[in-house]
Scaffold this active site. Sequence first.
Site, PDB file in Angstrom:
ATOM      1  N   GLU A 105       0.837  -1.218   0.000  1.00  0.00           N
ATOM      2  CA  GLU A 105       0.000   0.000   0.000  1.00  0.00           C
ATOM      3  C   GLU A 105       0.861   1.253   0.000  1.00  0.00           C
ATOM      4  O   GLU A 105       1.955   1.262   0.568  1.00  0.00           O
ATOM      5  CB  GLU A 105      -0.894   0.013   1.241  1.00  0.00           C
ATOM      6  CG  GLU A 105      -2.244  -0.642   1.019  1.00  0.00           C
ATOM      7  CD  GLU A 105      -3.226   0.259   0.270  1.00  0.00           C
ATOM      8  OE1 GLU A 105      -2.799   1.206  -0.424  1.00  0.00           O
ATOM      9  OE2 GLU A 105      -4.430   0.001   0.386  1.00  0.00           O
ATOM     10  N   ASP A 106       0.344   2.312  -0.583  1.00  0.00           N
ATOM     11  CA  ASP A 106       1.076   3.577  -0.597  1.00  0.00           C
ATOM     12  C   ASP A 106       1.016   4.268   0.765  1.00  0.00           C
ATOM     13  O   ASP A 106       2.035   4.617   1.344  1.00  0.00           O
ATOM     14  CB  ASP A 106       0.536   4.510  -1.702  1.00  0.00           C
ATOM     15  CG  ASP A 106      -0.991   4.659  -1.697  1.00  0.00           C
ATOM     16  OD1 ASP A 106      -1.668   4.076  -0.825  1.00  0.00           O
ATOM     17  OD2 ASP A 106      -1.512   5.362  -2.583  1.00  0.00           O
ATOM     18  N   ASP A 109      -4.117   6.046   6.033  1.00  0.00           N
ATOM     19  CA  ASP A 109      -4.567   7.290   6.651  1.00  0.00           C
ATOM     20  C   ASP A 109      -5.619   6.914   7.707  1.00  0.00           C
ATOM     21  O   ASP A 109      -5.264   6.551   8.823  1.00  0.00           O
ATOM     22  CB  ASP A 109      -5.120   8.169   5.519  1.00  0.00           C
ATOM     23  CG  ASP A 109      -5.477   9.570   5.954  1.00  0.00           C
ATOM     24  OD1 ASP A 109      -5.060   9.983   7.038  1.00  0.00           O
ATOM     25  OD2 ASP A 109      -6.181  10.263   5.199  1.00  0.00           O
ATOM     26  N   PHE A 158      -1.400  16.444   3.878  1.00  0.00           N
ATOM     27  CA  PHE A 158      -1.716  15.820   2.594  1.00  0.00           C
ATOM     28  C   PHE A 158      -0.463  15.818   1.738  1.00  0.00           C
ATOM     29  O   PHE A 158       0.088  16.862   1.412  1.00  0.00           O
ATOM     30  CB  PHE A 158      -2.862  16.549   1.891  1.00  0.00           C
ATOM     31  CG  PHE A 158      -3.350  15.797   0.693  1.00  0.00           C
ATOM     32  CD1 PHE A 158      -4.192  14.706   0.844  1.00  0.00           C
ATOM     33  CD2 PHE A 158      -2.942  16.155  -0.578  1.00  0.00           C
ATOM     34  CE1 PHE A 158      -4.620  13.974  -0.256  1.00  0.00           C
ATOM     35  CE2 PHE A 158      -3.366  15.427  -1.694  1.00  0.00           C
ATOM     36  CZ  PHE A 158      -4.207  14.347  -1.527  1.00  0.00           C
ATOM     37  N   ARG A 171       1.993  12.330  -9.386  1.00  0.00           N
ATOM     38  CA  ARG A 171       2.414  10.956  -9.057  1.00  0.00           C
ATOM     39  C   ARG A 171       3.865  10.697  -9.456  1.00  0.00           C
ATOM     40  O   ARG A 171       4.527   9.841  -8.893  1.00  0.00           O
ATOM     41  CB  ARG A 171       1.537   9.940  -9.807  1.00  0.00           C
ATOM     42  CG  ARG A 171       0.080   9.916  -9.378  1.00  0.00           C
ATOM     43  CD  ARG A 171      -0.594   8.674  -9.962  1.00  0.00           C
ATOM     44  NE  ARG A 171      -2.034   8.740  -9.927  1.00  0.00           N
ATOM     45  CZ  ARG A 171      -2.792   8.411  -8.872  1.00  0.00           C
ATOM     46  NH1 ARG A 171      -2.203   8.019  -7.763  1.00  0.00           N
ATOM     47  NH2 ARG A 171      -4.098   8.480  -8.918  1.00  0.00           N
TER      48      ARG A 171
HETATM   49  P1  5GP Z   1      -7.638   5.694   4.120  1.00  0.00           P
HETATM   50  O1  5GP Z   1      -8.784   4.811   3.682  1.00  0.00           O
HETATM   51  O2  5GP Z   1      -6.579   4.988   4.921  1.00  0.00           O
HETATM   52  O3  5GP Z   1      -8.120   6.941   4.803  1.00  0.00           O
HETATM   53  O4  5GP Z   1      -6.987   6.274   2.813  1.00  0.00           O
HETATM   54  C1  5GP Z   1      -6.217   5.529   1.976  1.00  0.00           C
HETATM   55  C2  5GP Z   1      -6.126   6.146   0.607  1.00  0.00           C
HETATM   56  O5  5GP Z   1      -6.406   7.554   0.628  1.00  0.00           O
HETATM   57  C3  5GP Z   1      -4.719   6.014   0.094  1.00  0.00           C
HETATM   58  O6  5GP Z   1      -4.517   4.792  -0.575  1.00  0.00           O
HETATM   59  C4  5GP Z   1      -4.597   7.221  -0.805  1.00  0.00           C
HETATM   60  O7  5GP Z   1      -5.124   6.910  -2.079  1.00  0.00           O
HETATM   61  C5  5GP Z   1      -5.486   8.261  -0.153  1.00  0.00           C
HETATM   62  N1  5GP Z   1      -4.708   9.148   0.737  1.00  0.00           N
HETATM   63  C6  5GP Z   1      -4.699   9.188   2.081  1.00  0.00           C
HETATM   64  N2  5GP Z   1      -3.871  10.134   2.545  1.00  0.00           N
HETATM   65  C7  5GP Z   1      -3.312  10.708   1.454  1.00  0.00           C
HETATM   66  C8  5GP Z   1      -2.355  11.755   1.263  1.00  0.00           C
HETATM   67  O8  5GP Z   1      -1.794  12.371   2.187  1.00  0.00           O
HETATM   68  N3  5GP Z   1      -2.042  12.061  -0.023  1.00  0.00           N
HETATM   69  C9  5GP Z   1      -2.602  11.427  -1.100  1.00  0.00           C
HETATM   70  N4  5GP Z   1      -2.223  11.828  -2.302  1.00  0.00           N
HETATM   71  N5  5GP Z   1      -3.517  10.439  -0.957  1.00  0.00           N
HETATM   72  C10 5GP Z   1      -3.853  10.090   0.302  1.00  0.00           C
END
Ligand code: 5GP
Length: 186
Positions: A105-106, A109, A158, A171
């Site tokens: 995973e990238d 959050d 962010f 990206r």
């Molecule tokens: P979660 O479901 O954990 O809140 O969010 C996961 C997804 O939200 C990540 O895979 C990503 O696509 C997006 N995301 C969450 N935080 C960031 C951030 O700081 N920057 C970007 N570009 N995408 C984020």
Amino acid sequence: MKASQDMKADVAEVLLTEEQIAARVAELGRQISADYAGHEVTLVSVLKGSLPFMADLMRRIDLPLRIDLMEVSSYGGTATESSGLVRILKDLSAPIDGRDVLLVEDIIDTGLTLNYLLRYLKGKNPRSIKVCALLDKPARRLVEIPLGYVGFEIPDAFVVGYGLDFGEVYRNLRFVGVLRPAAYES
Ligand code: 5GP
């Protein structure tokens, strides 16, 4: 919103340099190679944000491995907040039952996307499943999920670059940086 021609001008602060990322990815690869020695691991990455991380990490793992790709999108939410309602745009292309799966995973959050994906993948009966996330933003976690491997813990901001986008742009930056608020408020 239109990104500046000089994308770097939209970045307020570089959080992780290209060199820091490369060094940490190499470490993660060594650790994963040691932990899974004797096993064939299946790396499952989630498009599109994890693409550069997956490409670099897989070449740092010294084991026979397979890869598969999924693509998901969140319903609703805003451009910088995920809603936790996940839609699968592209599913796995091969079964994972009985396999040792590492979900690449990238960024984690709130954890809502990962929580959904883990439940979905566990339903496919892998032998084991762990998560390898490049970035962890623990401040905003809503669901507690054990992360097997984490590249970097980052503050609540962010971020873009190294696969992460804003409005599908940024990206291809080779570093991870914090976007200037002006870039997403305009
Ligand atoms: P979660 O479901 O954990 O809140 O969010 C996961 C997804 O939200 C990540 O895979 C990503 O696509 C997006 N995301 C969450 N935080 C960031 C951030 O700081 N920057 C970007 N570009 N995408 C984020």
